[in-house]
Design a protein around this motif. Sequence first.
Motif: not given
Length: 457
Positions: A313, A326-327
């Motif tokens: 991330t 966001r991962w």
Amino acid sequence: MILCTLLWHLPGRLFAQEAIRLTLEESIRYALENNVEAKNAQLEVLISKGTIGEQRAQGLPQISSTLEFTKNLQPPLLILPAEAGDFIGGGGNGDPGGPPANDQPSDISVLPFAVNYQSSLTSTVEQMIFNGSYFVGLKAARTLKQLTDFDKEKAEIDVIENVKKAYYTVLVNEERKGLIESNLRRLKQLLDETTAMYEAGFAEKLDISRIKVQYNNVSTEFDRLISAIEVSKQLLKLQLGVPFEYEVFLEESLDNMALEDGAVYSLLEGEISNRVEINQLEKNIELATLDLKNNQVQYIPNVTAFGTFQRVTGAQDFRNVYQADRWFSSSFAGVRMSIPIFDGFRKSYAIQQNRVQIRQLENLKFNTEQSIKVEALQSKQNLMNAIRALEVQRENRELASEVFNMTKIKYQEGVGSNFELVEADAALKEAETNYYSALYDALVAQVEVEKSLGILK
């Protein structure tokens, strides 16, 4: 009332806890459990078991995980031609990680290659498929366990030998104490009788002085013996593993240790059955052989399977780094083969050393076998000589006792001299001391024969 009761009973209980009464067999069992050398040998066995587990663990899956967080103080930069930078749409523009646009050369574009904040969670799995050193090492660990078992047996044999000799030493000193006390009583009685005869006019002052000198010499010897008894007991406690503040009492006497003719004959005719020293050397040879094989198998390629899973991330603002959207994931798996090609002949030289070490151990084993044969022969001869000496000293003690009794009767009837009686008493004391010394030597010789034949227990 409760406090008074506790204080009344406490000293007796403490004394009971600090006094130990042991026979010879009980002393051996106690020492095998409490002697420092024996306990350390047992701990070495536990260590070797752990070594086996450690070696076995290398063949199991190796899993690791890493959590990493990074703040890019100056993010890495990517340098591209100016046209490529214009096409991508970067090139400074006030990015805090890159140089200002007006500082860039006209023919290149500099683009930041990372965001301000990054984080990753990585898990890796490796599984050995083939490694020759692993299988050799596993067998070597088992062999090491067997070697430590033999080391433990050797330590226990040494403990038994030392305990028996220390036990016999205390018994001999105790017997000598009893002999000297008897001798002192005889001399005191003789001194009193001679003093009475002197006062009655039937003896000379010289007779009293002669007995007094003998009495003083024996008293001095008794004082030295008391110190020797204390030292020998402390040495016995050291071999037993008994705390210094404890008191040890021996439940057996030296007369109970007398050798039986049948037992002596069986020892003198016995053959070497099993010496742990040879077993130790054989295991050392086996370990050296396994070390040789380990160096040889290092010419064979090693094969390992591996896999990695990663979640990453990143964000320009720290508050947004760990947001769920966001991962991003990545993973890969593969097989790795390590092929040894050239190491400057390191393995070749190591193999040569292994072969020489094996020859050295084989030579040592041969020499040890010959030494054991000589040791057994010598210990048997020592036992035979000790038995003969014991018989002679037993006869001498009986004769000296007979001579003393007859001399005492003659002196009391007035047909013998005071000098003869003092000499007969000194000869009796010496004969009794020599007898118990010979008995001690015979018992020690028996222990040494049992050890040389590998039957000490």
